[in-house]
Scaffold this active site. Sequence first.
Site, PDB file in Angstrom:
ATOM      1  N   ASN A  10      -2.823   2.729   2.162  1.00  0.00           N
ATOM      2  CA  ASN A  10      -1.373   2.963   2.887  1.00  0.00           C
ATOM      3  C   ASN A  10      -0.143   2.682   2.122  1.00  0.00           C
ATOM      4  O   ASN A  10       0.087   1.771   0.760  1.00  0.00           O
ATOM      5  CB  ASN A  10      -1.479   1.171   3.158  1.00  0.00           C
ATOM      6  CG  ASN A  10      -0.596   0.316   3.279  1.00  0.00           C
ATOM      7  OD1 ASN A  10       0.651   1.055   3.765  1.00  0.00           O
ATOM      8  ND2 ASN A  10      -0.051  -1.305   3.662  1.00  0.00           N
ATOM      9  N   TRP A  11       0.342   3.940   3.049  1.00  0.00           N
ATOM     10  CA  TRP A  11       2.152   3.809   1.463  1.00  0.00           C
ATOM     11  C   TRP A  11       3.309   2.637   1.963  1.00  0.00           C
ATOM     12  O   TRP A  11       3.901   3.278   0.885  1.00  0.00           O
ATOM     13  CB  TRP A  11       2.489   5.354   2.191  1.00  0.00           C
ATOM     14  CG  TRP A  11       1.278   6.644   1.217  1.00  0.00           C
ATOM     15  CD1 TRP A  11       0.226   6.237   0.226  1.00  0.00           C
ATOM     16  CD2 TRP A  11       1.295   8.231   1.663  1.00  0.00           C
ATOM     17  NE1 TRP A  11      -0.621   7.303   0.369  1.00  0.00           N
ATOM     18  CE2 TRP A  11      -0.354   8.870   0.986  1.00  0.00           C
ATOM     19  CE3 TRP A  11       2.853   8.620   2.278  1.00  0.00           C
ATOM     20  CZ2 TRP A  11      -0.023   9.771   0.883  1.00  0.00           C
ATOM     21  CZ3 TRP A  11       1.259  10.323   2.572  1.00  0.00           C
ATOM     22  CH2 TRP A  11       0.580  10.620   1.991  1.00  0.00           C
ATOM     23  N   LYS A  12       2.699   2.301   3.012  1.00  0.00           N
ATOM     24  CA  LYS A  12       3.911   1.413   2.569  1.00  0.00           C
ATOM     25  C   LYS A  12       5.603   1.959   2.957  1.00  0.00           C
ATOM     26  O   LYS A  12       5.088   3.025   3.832  1.00  0.00           O
ATOM     27  CB  LYS A  12       3.703  -0.012   1.962  1.00  0.00           C
ATOM     28  CG  LYS A  12       2.872  -0.153   1.502  1.00  0.00           C
ATOM     29  CD  LYS A  12       2.894  -1.407   0.179  1.00  0.00           C
ATOM     30  CE  LYS A  12       1.426  -2.328   0.332  1.00  0.00           C
ATOM     31  NZ  LYS A  12       1.571  -3.652  -0.219  1.00  0.00           N
ATOM     32  N   HIS A  96      -0.213  -6.429   9.075  1.00  0.00           N
ATOM     33  CA  HIS A  96      -0.752  -6.471   8.285  1.00  0.00           C
ATOM     34  C   HIS A  96       0.349  -6.985   7.434  1.00  0.00           C
ATOM     35  O   HIS A  96       0.583  -7.972   7.823  1.00  0.00           O
ATOM     36  CB  HIS A  96       0.084  -4.635   7.370  1.00  0.00           C
ATOM     37  CG  HIS A  96       0.211  -4.901   6.292  1.00  0.00           C
ATOM     38  ND1 HIS A  96       0.786  -5.344   4.809  1.00  0.00           N
ATOM     39  CD2 HIS A  96      -0.605  -4.151   5.272  1.00  0.00           C
ATOM     40  CE1 HIS A  96       0.420  -5.475   3.823  1.00  0.00           C
ATOM     41  NE2 HIS A  96      -0.444  -4.347   3.732  1.00  0.00           N
ATOM     42  N   GLU A  98       2.451  -7.921   4.969  1.00  0.00           N
ATOM     43  CA  GLU A  98       3.878  -7.832   5.265  1.00  0.00           C
ATOM     44  C   GLU A  98       4.404  -7.795   6.224  1.00  0.00           C
ATOM     45  O   GLU A  98       5.821  -8.403   6.541  1.00  0.00           O
ATOM     46  CB  GLU A  98       4.261  -6.301   4.048  1.00  0.00           C
ATOM     47  CG  GLU A  98       3.903  -6.345   2.809  1.00  0.00           C
ATOM     48  CD  GLU A  98       2.703  -5.630   2.672  1.00  0.00           C
ATOM     49  OE1 GLU A  98       3.538  -4.848   2.772  1.00  0.00           O
ATOM     50  OE2 GLU A  98       2.708  -5.444   0.948  1.00  0.00           O
ATOM     51  N   GLU A 168      -7.857  -8.714   3.247  1.00  0.00           N
ATOM     52  CA  GLU A 168      -6.537  -8.641   3.106  1.00  0.00           C
ATOM     53  C   GLU A 168      -5.959  -9.880   2.344  1.00  0.00           C
ATOM     54  O   GLU A 168      -5.184 -10.509   2.210  1.00  0.00           O
ATOM     55  CB  GLU A 168      -6.178  -7.430   2.674  1.00  0.00           C
ATOM     56  CG  GLU A 168      -5.228  -6.640   3.612  1.00  0.00           C
ATOM     57  CD  GLU A 168      -4.543  -5.340   3.035  1.00  0.00           C
ATOM     58  OE1 GLU A 168      -5.053  -4.302   2.167  1.00  0.00           O
ATOM     59  OE2 GLU A 168      -3.665  -5.715   3.831  1.00  0.00           O
ATOM     60  N   GLY A 174      -0.260  -6.587  -4.201  1.00  0.00           N
ATOM     61  CA  GLY A 174       0.738  -6.322  -4.751  1.00  0.00           C
ATOM     62  C   GLY A 174       0.580  -6.650  -6.575  1.00  0.00           C
ATOM     63  O   GLY A 174       1.576  -6.567  -6.751  1.00  0.00           O
ATOM     64  N   SER A 214      -4.495  -4.577  -4.747  1.00  0.00           N
ATOM     65  CA  SER A 214      -4.843  -4.364  -5.747  1.00  0.00           C
ATOM     66  C   SER A 214      -6.315  -3.447  -6.519  1.00  0.00           C
ATOM     67  O   SER A 214      -6.592  -4.527  -7.197  1.00  0.00           O
ATOM     68  CB  SER A 214      -4.693  -5.875  -6.395  1.00  0.00           C
ATOM     69  OG  SER A 214      -3.569  -6.155  -6.236  1.00  0.00           O
ATOM     70  N   GLY A 235      -2.759   0.183  -1.339  1.00  0.00           N
ATOM     71  CA  GLY A 235      -1.317   0.229  -1.612  1.00  0.00           C
ATOM     72  C   GLY A 235      -0.539   0.967  -2.617  1.00  0.00           C
ATOM     73  O   GLY A 235      -0.986   2.641  -2.712  1.00  0.00           O
ATOM     74  N   GLY A 236      -1.121   0.187  -3.448  1.00  0.00           N
ATOM     75  CA  GLY A 236      -0.384   1.308  -4.686  1.00  0.00           C
ATOM     76  C   GLY A 236      -0.936   2.249  -5.165  1.00  0.00           C
ATOM     77  O   GLY A 236      -0.243   2.858  -6.418  1.00  0.00           O
TER      78      GLY A 236
HETATM   79  P1  PGA Z   1      -1.675  -3.166  -2.864  1.00  0.00           P
HETATM   80  O1  PGA Z   1      -1.829  -2.999  -1.550  1.00  0.00           O
HETATM   81  O2  PGA Z   1      -3.373  -2.366  -3.075  1.00  0.00           O
HETATM   82  O3  PGA Z   1      -0.755  -2.652  -3.546  1.00  0.00           O
HETATM   83  O4  PGA Z   1      -2.247  -4.206  -3.287  1.00  0.00           O
HETATM   84  C1  PGA Z   1      -2.612  -3.069  -0.567  1.00  0.00           C
HETATM   85  C2  PGA Z   1      -2.210  -3.649   1.332  1.00  0.00           C
HETATM   86  O5  PGA Z   1      -0.887  -3.912   1.164  1.00  0.00           O
HETATM   87  O6  PGA Z   1      -2.588  -3.078   2.033  1.00  0.00           O
END
Ligand code: PGA
Length: 250
Positions: A10-12, A96, A98, A168, A174, A214, A235-236
Amino acid sequence: MSRKALIAANWKMYKTPAEAKAFVDAFLPLVAGHDRDDIALFPSVTSLATVVEAVKGSKVAAGLQNMHFAEEGAYTGETSAVMLKAVGATHTLIGHSERRQYFNETDEVVNKKLHTALKHGIVPVVCIGELLHDREAGLTADVLVRQLKGALAGVTAEAAHSLVIAYEPCWAIGTGKTATPKMAVEAHAIVRAELANLLGAEVAKATRILYGGSVKPENAKDLCCEEEIDGALVGGASLKPDSFAAIVKY
Ligand code: PGA
């Protein structure tokens, strides 16, 4: 029944099309011949067509991070299922945390999006997870069950065969704080039991439940080796080809 894991990036709101293309060009050789897991990339909407083109001929799939539930209409800034499919994408994230936190996405909206994705043959990755204060108040199971019931309202077992759930925990996204494998397994067991309740034992057994929050090369193996954990939403640590490839190949 064994479930093939899915490792998803997930590159956001990161990466231009040129950066997305450079990622794919560097990443594909690193995972060439890797058949154990399915792999999917979720770039931003402006990079989606570029990523679809760049992964052609590989087993890597591409999808959107968000999709509108309507077929078309006056929804400024949104992307439809037809648009997603027209560029050759196959997957979408739905709900998601967010989106829920910053864009007021409710369980009802998530439900509508899920119906639309399933109708169009798009693989939906429905994200659920508790806030820190839910966990501290002992409400994790309640939240997960509520979110699943909301997301799956009116969805039949037949329609749900491609469904993927991503657990999640919001406090792990994050933050560098990962759920322990034990915590993740407990949550996944709650999710699978509720899937059995809502869609029947067979669908529950076949549905992939990913862990997200994470995930990084250092902890991917401990998490993904658990029988209850069918892959990861990253994500990150998915933004760099070598880091994401290391997670895929844990
Ligand atoms: P993260 O994000 O790996 O940076 O914690 C995961 C996500 O939001 O899907």
